[in-house]
Motif scaffolding. Sequence first.
Motif, mmCIF file in Angstrom:
data_model
loop_
_atom_site.group_PDB
_atom_site.id
_atom_site.type_symbol
_atom_site.label_atom_id
_atom_site.label_comp_id
_atom_site.label_asym_id
_atom_site.label_seq_id
_atom_site.Cartn_x
_atom_site.Cartn_y
_atom_site.Cartn_z
ATOM 1 N N TRP A 173 0.847 -1.195 0.000
ATOM 2 C CA TRP A 173 0.000 0.000 0.000
ATOM 3 C C TRP A 173 0.884 1.246 0.000
ATOM 4 C CZ3 TRP A 173 0.072 3.308 4.304
ATOM 5 C CH2 TRP A 173 0.461 2.767 5.532
ATOM 6 N N SER A 174 0.309 2.356 -0.425
ATOM 7 C CA SER A 174 1.011 3.630 -0.580
ATOM 8 C C SER A 174 2.208 3.501 -1.514
ATOM 9 C CB SER A 174 1.460 4.188 0.773
ATOM 10 O OG SER A 174 1.836 5.560 0.660
ATOM 11 N N PRO A 175 2.014 2.983 -2.716
ATOM 12 C CA PRO A 175 3.147 2.803 -3.636
ATOM 13 C C PRO A 175 3.810 4.104 -4.064
ATOM 14 C CG PRO A 175 1.072 2.436 -4.782
ATOM 15 C CD PRO A 175 0.749 2.529 -3.318
ATOM 16 N N LEU A 176 3.078 5.226 -3.952
ATOM 17 C CA LEU A 176 3.646 6.526 -4.321
ATOM 18 C C LEU A 176 3.994 7.363 -3.088
ATOM 19 C CD1 LEU A 176 1.399 7.591 -7.353
ATOM 20 C CD2 LEU A 176 3.380 6.062 -7.285
ATOM 21 N N GLN A 177 3.950 6.756 -1.903
ATOM 22 C CA GLN A 177 4.268 7.447 -0.656
ATOM 23 C C GLN A 177 3.523 8.782 -0.563
ATOM 24 O OE1 GLN A 177 5.927 6.069 1.917
ATOM 25 N NE2 GLN A 177 5.275 7.883 3.044
ATOM 26 N N GLY A 178 2.200 8.700 -0.654
ATOM 27 C CA GLY A 178 1.375 9.886 -0.504
ATOM 28 C C GLY A 178 1.558 10.916 -1.597
ATOM 29 N N GLY A 179 2.017 10.477 -2.773
ATOM 30 C CA GLY A 179 2.228 11.392 -3.890
ATOM 31 C C GLY A 179 3.663 11.860 -4.039
ATOM 32 N N LEU A 180 4.512 11.513 -3.070
ATOM 33 C CA LEU A 180 5.901 11.972 -3.100
ATOM 34 C C LEU A 180 6.661 11.415 -4.302
ATOM 35 C CD1 LEU A 180 7.226 13.854 -1.016
ATOM 36 C CD2 LEU A 180 8.355 11.857 -0.054
ATOM 37 N N PRO B 145 0.421 -4.233 -6.266
ATOM 38 C CA PRO B 145 0.369 -2.962 -5.535
ATOM 39 C C PRO B 145 -1.055 -2.416 -5.515
ATOM 40 C CG PRO B 145 2.108 -2.948 -7.214
ATOM 41 C CD PRO B 145 1.264 -4.152 -7.466
ATOM 42 N N ILE B 146 -1.402 -1.739 -4.430
ATOM 43 C CA ILE B 146 -2.717 -1.120 -4.325
ATOM 44 C C ILE B 146 -2.652 0.285 -4.915
ATOM 45 C CG2 ILE B 146 -4.480 -0.241 -2.742
ATOM 46 C CD1 ILE B 146 -3.753 -2.473 -0.838
ATOM 47 N N ILE B 147 -3.481 0.547 -5.887
ATOM 48 C CA ILE B 147 -3.603 1.882 -6.454
ATOM 49 C C ILE B 147 -4.889 2.503 -5.917
ATOM 50 C CG2 ILE B 147 -2.268 1.339 -8.525
ATOM 51 C CD1 ILE B 147 -4.968 1.067 -10.030
ATOM 52 N N GLY B 148 -4.847 3.808 -5.633
ATOM 53 C CA GLY B 148 -6.014 4.465 -5.064
ATOM 54 C C GLY B 148 -6.436 5.671 -5.874
ATOM 55 N N PRO B 149 -6.849 5.462 -7.116
ATOM 56 C CA PRO B 149 -7.188 6.609 -7.960
ATOM 57 C C PRO B 149 -8.414 7.366 -7.450
ATOM 58 C CG PRO B 149 -7.926 4.576 -9.003
ATOM 59 C CD PRO B 149 -7.116 4.179 -7.804
ATOM 60 N N ARG B 150 -8.315 8.706 -7.511
ATOM 61 C CA ARG B 150 -9.470 9.540 -7.200
ATOM 62 C C ARG B 150 -10.231 9.914 -8.466
ATOM 63 N NH1 ARG B 150 -5.479 11.866 -4.033
ATOM 64 N NH2 ARG B 150 -5.273 13.636 -5.465
ATOM 65 N N THR B 151 -9.579 9.697 -9.630
ATOM 66 C CA THR B 151 -10.189 10.026 -10.920
ATOM 67 C C THR B 151 -9.879 8.918 -11.917
ATOM 68 O OG1 THR B 151 -8.233 11.185 -11.779
ATOM 69 C CG2 THR B 151 -9.807 12.492 -10.475
ATOM 70 N N SER B 152 -10.623 8.879 -13.011
ATOM 71 C CA SER B 152 -10.366 7.897 -14.071
ATOM 72 C C SER B 152 -9.010 8.137 -14.715
ATOM 73 C CB SER B 152 -11.481 7.963 -15.119
ATOM 74 O OG SER B 152 -12.725 7.577 -14.557
ATOM 75 N N GLY B 153 -8.570 9.400 -14.788
ATOM 76 C CA GLY B 153 -7.264 9.703 -15.359
ATOM 77 C C GLY B 153 -6.142 9.089 -14.542
#
Length: 322
Positions: free
Chosen positions: A209-216, A277-285
């Motif tokens: 989880w958090s593969p992008l480290q909160g967007g970092l 990995p868990i992805i957590g998209p807020r949008t389709s993009g």
Amino acid sequence: MKYTHLGRSGVQVSRLCLGTMNFGPKTPELDAHTIMDAAREAGINFFDTANVYGWENKGLTEEIVGRWFARGGGRREDTVIATKLYGSMGPGPNDTFLSALNIRQALDASLKRLQTDHIDLYQFHHVDRNTPWDEIWQAMETAVAQGKVIYNGSSNFAGWHIAEAQESARRRRFNGLISEQSIYNLLRRTVELEVIPAVQKYGLGLIPWSPLQGGLLGGILKAQNDGGRRAEERVQNLLNKHRDQIQAYEDLAVQLQIEPGILALAWLLHQPAVSAPIIGPRTSGQLDDALASLDVELDQDALAKLEEIFPGHRPAPEDYAW
């Protein structure tokens, strides 16, 4: 879409897992349904949620997923649904943790919210240091026998917690855990010390989880340089601490002609212990960006450069001893 067995189990899941934590608090229900439809169309068959998601309105996220299932068209049948229990769902003394009583209550409540008769992967959201494993496994054996749960997984466990759980299950001749969900990304690699060796020893699939480290790891410096809004304080503090690494990482992404967020996911997909990995998209993009990582092949030179920027760990004890 590429699929893999989840750990030593026979069930096959997509190499990306759709995380639903934003559904409700950040992503309106109609948008969440659109994202789930798009994920299903792309071949993602693995969705992750938890009973506490929804935050101020705990249970809301499961309800949103449940209403999506209720639309029919094979949505439930095509989905390996994973949810979790542990966090407090009410004011009572038995509304939290992993007692047999709370397992029964929490499971039935999740089934109702998800509008389904079974959970494919029922995960312990955190280790419960006060409930013996014999009690936990007895409750899960009952749930499996009733057809309410098929597989069990853990989340945020240490390596020795996994070993303790599996050895207890082995004594009971129960299947035990088939997966572990941990924070794991280029910046947070502590699990390489003991969790990943335990996962591999016991045949568990790793779900980062958090593969992008909160967007970092998602191109934050470029976004800020282009006039994007400043990150929340927690992420900004972490950025200030790792600015040189993040800059080197984004420079490498430019050289490789890969968007930073896609590169971070691609790196995880190249790690042998990782199932999805868990992805957590807020949008389709954002979903489209994540899907692009499945087509990225990183050569040894690229992997070595990433290792140079973000040094990892050898398994314990060699990492800190001879």
